[in-house]
Design a protein around this motif. Structure first.
Motif, PDB file in Angstrom:
ATOM      1  N   PRO A   1       1.747  -4.489   6.187  1.00  0.00           N
ATOM      2  CA  PRO A   1       2.305  -5.635   5.607  1.00  0.00           C
ATOM      3  C   PRO A   1       3.357  -5.746   5.957  1.00  0.00           C
ATOM      4  O   PRO A   1       4.444  -6.745   5.557  1.00  0.00           O
ATOM      5  CB  PRO A   1       2.327  -5.947   4.147  1.00  0.00           C
ATOM      6  CG  PRO A   1       1.761  -3.737   4.103  1.00  0.00           C
ATOM      7  CD  PRO A   1       1.515  -3.827   5.566  1.00  0.00           C
ATOM      8  N   TYR A   2       4.119  -5.673   6.959  1.00  0.00           N
ATOM      9  CA  TYR A   2       4.718  -5.536   7.016  1.00  0.00           C
ATOM     10  C   TYR A   2       5.079  -5.168   9.397  1.00  0.00           C
ATOM     11  O   TYR A   2       4.112  -4.607   9.213  1.00  0.00           O
ATOM     12  CB  TYR A   2       6.573  -5.472   7.174  1.00  0.00           C
ATOM     13  CG  TYR A   2       6.170  -3.498   6.587  1.00  0.00           C
ATOM     14  CD1 TYR A   2       5.768  -2.485   6.997  1.00  0.00           C
ATOM     15  CD2 TYR A   2       5.706  -3.373   5.095  1.00  0.00           C
ATOM     16  CE1 TYR A   2       5.591  -1.069   6.664  1.00  0.00           C
ATOM     17  CE2 TYR A   2       5.869  -2.080   4.500  1.00  0.00           C
ATOM     18  CZ  TYR A   2       5.126  -0.719   5.384  1.00  0.00           C
ATOM     19  OH  TYR A   2       4.783   0.096   4.454  1.00  0.00           O
TER      20      TYR A   2
ATOM     21  N   PHE B   1       5.449  -2.821  -6.403  1.00  0.00           N
ATOM     22  CA  PHE B   1       3.947  -2.779  -6.318  1.00  0.00           C
ATOM     23  C   PHE B   1       3.897  -1.499  -6.750  1.00  0.00           C
ATOM     24  O   PHE B   1       1.957  -1.017  -7.694  1.00  0.00           O
ATOM     25  CB  PHE B   1       3.766  -2.210  -4.780  1.00  0.00           C
ATOM     26  CG  PHE B   1       2.103  -1.817  -4.173  1.00  0.00           C
ATOM     27  CD1 PHE B   1       1.993  -2.312  -4.540  1.00  0.00           C
ATOM     28  CD2 PHE B   1       2.067  -0.960  -3.987  1.00  0.00           C
ATOM     29  CE1 PHE B   1       0.046  -2.313  -4.193  1.00  0.00           C
ATOM     30  CE2 PHE B   1       0.803  -0.020  -3.791  1.00  0.00           C
ATOM     31  CZ  PHE B   1      -0.408  -0.552  -3.816  1.00  0.00           C
TER      32      PHE B   1
ATOM     33  N   TRP C   1       1.579   2.232   2.646  1.00  0.00           N
ATOM     34  CA  TRP C   1       1.990   1.591   3.929  1.00  0.00           C
ATOM     35  C   TRP C   1       2.347   0.903   2.258  1.00  0.00           C
ATOM     36  O   TRP C   1       3.972  -0.282   3.101  1.00  0.00           O
ATOM     37  CB  TRP C   1       0.992   0.233   4.186  1.00  0.00           C
ATOM     38  CG  TRP C   1      -0.167   1.330   5.239  1.00  0.00           C
ATOM     39  CD1 TRP C   1      -0.962   1.440   5.732  1.00  0.00           C
ATOM     40  CD2 TRP C   1       0.919   2.309   6.602  1.00  0.00           C
ATOM     41  NE1 TRP C   1      -2.096   2.408   7.111  1.00  0.00           N
ATOM     42  CE2 TRP C   1      -0.822   2.579   7.106  1.00  0.00           C
ATOM     43  CE3 TRP C   1       2.534   3.074   6.948  1.00  0.00           C
ATOM     44  CZ2 TRP C   1      -0.146   4.007   7.660  1.00  0.00           C
ATOM     45  CZ3 TRP C   1       2.096   3.544   7.747  1.00  0.00           C
ATOM     46  CH2 TRP C   1       1.013   4.332   7.974  1.00  0.00           C
ATOM     47  N   ARG C   2       1.136   0.111   1.201  1.00  0.00           N
ATOM     48  CA  ARG C   2       2.351  -1.280   0.309  1.00  0.00           C
ATOM     49  C   ARG C   2       3.439  -0.033  -0.559  1.00  0.00           C
ATOM     50  O   ARG C   2       3.665  -1.086  -0.921  1.00  0.00           O
ATOM     51  CB  ARG C   2       0.696  -1.053  -0.407  1.00  0.00           C
ATOM     52  CG  ARG C   2       0.608  -2.217   0.500  1.00  0.00           C
ATOM     53  CD  ARG C   2      -0.896  -2.349   0.642  1.00  0.00           C
ATOM     54  NE  ARG C   2      -1.800  -3.502   1.334  1.00  0.00           N
ATOM     55  CZ  ARG C   2      -2.099  -3.297   2.656  1.00  0.00           C
ATOM     56  NH1 ARG C   2      -1.954  -1.565   2.923  1.00  0.00           N
ATOM     57  NH2 ARG C   2      -2.128  -3.586   3.619  1.00  0.00           N
ATOM     58  N   CYS C   3       3.553   0.960  -0.433  1.00  0.00           N
ATOM     59  CA  CYS C   3       4.131   1.843  -1.873  1.00  0.00           C
ATOM     60  C   CYS C   3       5.498   1.711  -0.618  1.00  0.00           C
ATOM     61  O   CYS C   3       7.153   2.203  -0.755  1.00  0.00           O
ATOM     62  CB  CYS C   3       3.473   3.003  -1.354  1.00  0.00           C
ATOM     63  SG  CYS C   3       2.712   3.529  -2.354  1.00  0.00           S
TER      64      CYS C   3
ATOM     65  N   LEU D   1      -1.076  -9.602  -6.378  1.00  0.00           N
ATOM     66  CA  LEU D   1      -0.407  -9.508  -5.047  1.00  0.00           C
ATOM     67  C   LEU D   1      -0.276 -10.868  -4.373  1.00  0.00           C
ATOM     68  O   LEU D   1      -0.723 -10.757  -2.898  1.00  0.00           O
ATOM     69  CB  LEU D   1      -0.689  -8.501  -4.438  1.00  0.00           C
ATOM     70  CG  LEU D   1      -1.250  -6.499  -4.850  1.00  0.00           C
ATOM     71  CD1 LEU D   1      -1.978  -6.742  -3.696  1.00  0.00           C
ATOM     72  CD2 LEU D   1       0.796  -6.749  -5.191  1.00  0.00           C
TER      73      LEU D   1
ATOM     74  N   CYS E   1       2.204 -11.342  -1.536  1.00  0.00           N
ATOM     75  CA  CYS E   1       2.760 -10.416  -1.076  1.00  0.00           C
ATOM     76  C   CYS E   1       2.349  -9.275   0.104  1.00  0.00           C
ATOM     77  O   CYS E   1       2.196  -8.808   0.615  1.00  0.00           O
ATOM     78  CB  CYS E   1       2.746  -9.694  -2.457  1.00  0.00           C
ATOM     79  SG  CYS E   1       3.621  -7.687  -2.443  1.00  0.00           S
ATOM     80  N   THR E   2       0.971  -9.292  -0.074  1.00  0.00           N
ATOM     81  CA  THR E   2       0.433  -8.668   0.918  1.00  0.00           C
ATOM     82  C   THR E   2      -1.325  -9.040   1.391  1.00  0.00           C
ATOM     83  O   THR E   2      -1.518  -9.495   1.198  1.00  0.00           O
ATOM     84  CB  THR E   2       0.021  -7.268   0.769  1.00  0.00           C
ATOM     85  OG1 THR E   2      -0.922  -6.730   1.211  1.00  0.00           O
ATOM     86  CG2 THR E   2      -0.516  -6.608  -0.560  1.00  0.00           C
TER      87      THR E   2
ATOM     88  N   LYS F   1       8.607  -1.261   1.886  1.00  0.00           N
ATOM     89  CA  LYS F   1       8.613  -2.937   1.884  1.00  0.00           C
ATOM     90  C   LYS F   1      10.524  -2.460   2.293  1.00  0.00           C
ATOM     91  O   LYS F   1      10.928  -1.789   2.532  1.00  0.00           O
ATOM     92  CB  LYS F   1       8.506  -3.341   0.635  1.00  0.00           C
ATOM     93  CG  LYS F   1       8.454  -5.172   0.513  1.00  0.00           C
ATOM     94  CD  LYS F   1       8.624  -5.287  -0.181  1.00  0.00           C
ATOM     95  CE  LYS F   1      10.298  -5.099  -1.756  1.00  0.00           C
ATOM     96  NZ  LYS F   1       9.224  -6.359  -2.724  1.00  0.00           N
TER      97      LYS F   1
ATOM     98  N   ASN G   1       8.587   0.170  -2.375  1.00  0.00           N
ATOM     99  CA  ASN G   1       8.460  -0.962  -3.357  1.00  0.00           C
ATOM    100  C   ASN G   1       8.197  -0.509  -4.507  1.00  0.00           C
ATOM    101  O   ASN G   1       6.897  -0.456  -4.747  1.00  0.00           O
ATOM    102  CB  ASN G   1       7.323  -1.247  -2.656  1.00  0.00           C
ATOM    103  CG  ASN G   1       6.826  -2.398  -2.464  1.00  0.00           C
ATOM    104  OD1 ASN G   1       7.589  -3.182  -3.523  1.00  0.00           O
ATOM    105  ND2 ASN G   1       5.852  -3.525  -1.801  1.00  0.00           N
TER     106      ASN G   1
ATOM    107  N   GLU H   1      -3.816   3.334   3.409  1.00  0.00           N
ATOM    108  CA  GLU H   1      -3.714   1.884   3.346  1.00  0.00           C
ATOM    109  C   GLU H   1      -2.988   1.734   1.347  1.00  0.00           C
ATOM    110  O   GLU H   1      -2.105   1.242   1.552  1.00  0.00           O
ATOM    111  CB  GLU H   1      -5.148   1.959   2.891  1.00  0.00           C
ATOM    112  CG  GLU H   1      -5.536   1.452   3.884  1.00  0.00           C
ATOM    113  CD  GLU H   1      -5.889   0.462   4.407  1.00  0.00           C
ATOM    114  OE1 GLU H   1      -5.976  -1.351   3.892  1.00  0.00           O
ATOM    115  OE2 GLU H   1      -5.452   0.578   5.739  1.00  0.00           O
TER     116      GLU H   1
END
Ligand code: MN3
Length: 249
Positions: free
Chosen positions: A56-57, A241, A129-131, A32, A35-36, A133, A238, A126
């Motif tokens: 992350p955004y 990810f 959020w990363r799934c 990552l 990326c994050t 983008k 995403n 957690e």
């Protein structure tokens, strides 16, 4: 230290645990990089800690599919509360918070409802959020695409089955793409803040992709129309990810 554990085996176990965590951390960081900020996320063995990490955004990054106000309330109120409460519960129940949160899910039935609900709530968000983008969506690539086609016939059939898992979850919960102990891709859903890592879950495995279908995730923009929310959500998935998680297993 319990009397029945010798000092030697305790030290040996500690060393093994430390090594696993270091490797997981390296894998996660590597995958990552750039990326994050959540370096610890990435592989199935990489861990999520007890603190809430930075989104992350920006709150408005997923517009028009997920509106900024929903993101702000979801992240800064709902998810923040899970993070605070899981730490309260962990402290009260003597859990070592320097270790991965998910280490506790395999025996979560032995702990309080507060730990289960807030531990799941914190972990699931957690990951969630990363799934997602900005400017994402599309189709998965490479090995994950092959595996999805193999398991569900084709990508459209996968999407239909996954969306149904979310639509048919009565009340609050999550839809998951996860990998089971036989390394097979599966789709399922869990109630409330449960997830497939938990010993008391009906579905068991490692989550790759999660979709929050609690009303707080969509009600401001979509009201009762959960199906419309899920339909729009595909535009922010995403896949890079998800694929990194799949390939790290
Ligand atoms: Mn939520």
């Amino acid at each position: 230290m319990p009397n029945n554990i010798s000092r030697r085996s305790f030290l040996h176990q500690s060393a093994k645990t430390t090594a696993v965590i270091s490797v997981a951390g390296m894998i996660g960081g590597d995958l990552l990089a750039g990326c994050t900020p959540a370096k610890v996320l990435g592989s199935n063995t990489a861990f999520i800690g007890f603190d809430q990490t930075a989104l992350p955004y920006a709150y408005n990054a997923l517009e028009p599919f997920i509106d900024a106000m929903t993101m702000e309330i979801h992240y800064s109120k709902h998810a923040a509360a899970y993070a605070t409460n899981v730490k309260d519960a962990a402290k009260a129940e003597g859990i070592d918070m320097s270790k991965p949160l998910e280490n506790n899910f395999g025996s979560i039935s032995k702990y309080s409802a507060k730990l289960r609900n807030n531990g799941g709530g914190h972990y699931n968000h957690e990951l969630f959020w990363r799934c997602m983008k900005k400017d994402a969506g599309g189709v998965p690539k490479s090995k994950l695409a092959l595996a999805i086609n193999q398991s569900f016939n084709n990508f459209d059939a996968f999407k239909t089955q996954f969306a149904d898992a979310g639509k048919n979850r009565f009340g609050s919960g999550w839809a998951w793409l996860y990998i089971d102990k036989d390394k097979q891709l599966r789709i399922g859903s869990s109630p409330n803040q449960d997830n497939p890592l938990m010993d008391l879950s009906d579905i068991k495995g490692t989550p790759l992709l999660g979709l929050d279908v609690w009303e707080h995730a969509y009600y401001l923009k979509y009201q009762n129309k959960r199906a419309d929310y899920i339909n729009a959500w595909w535009n922010v998935v995403n896949w890079d990810f998800v694929q990194q998680r799949y390939e790290a297993i």
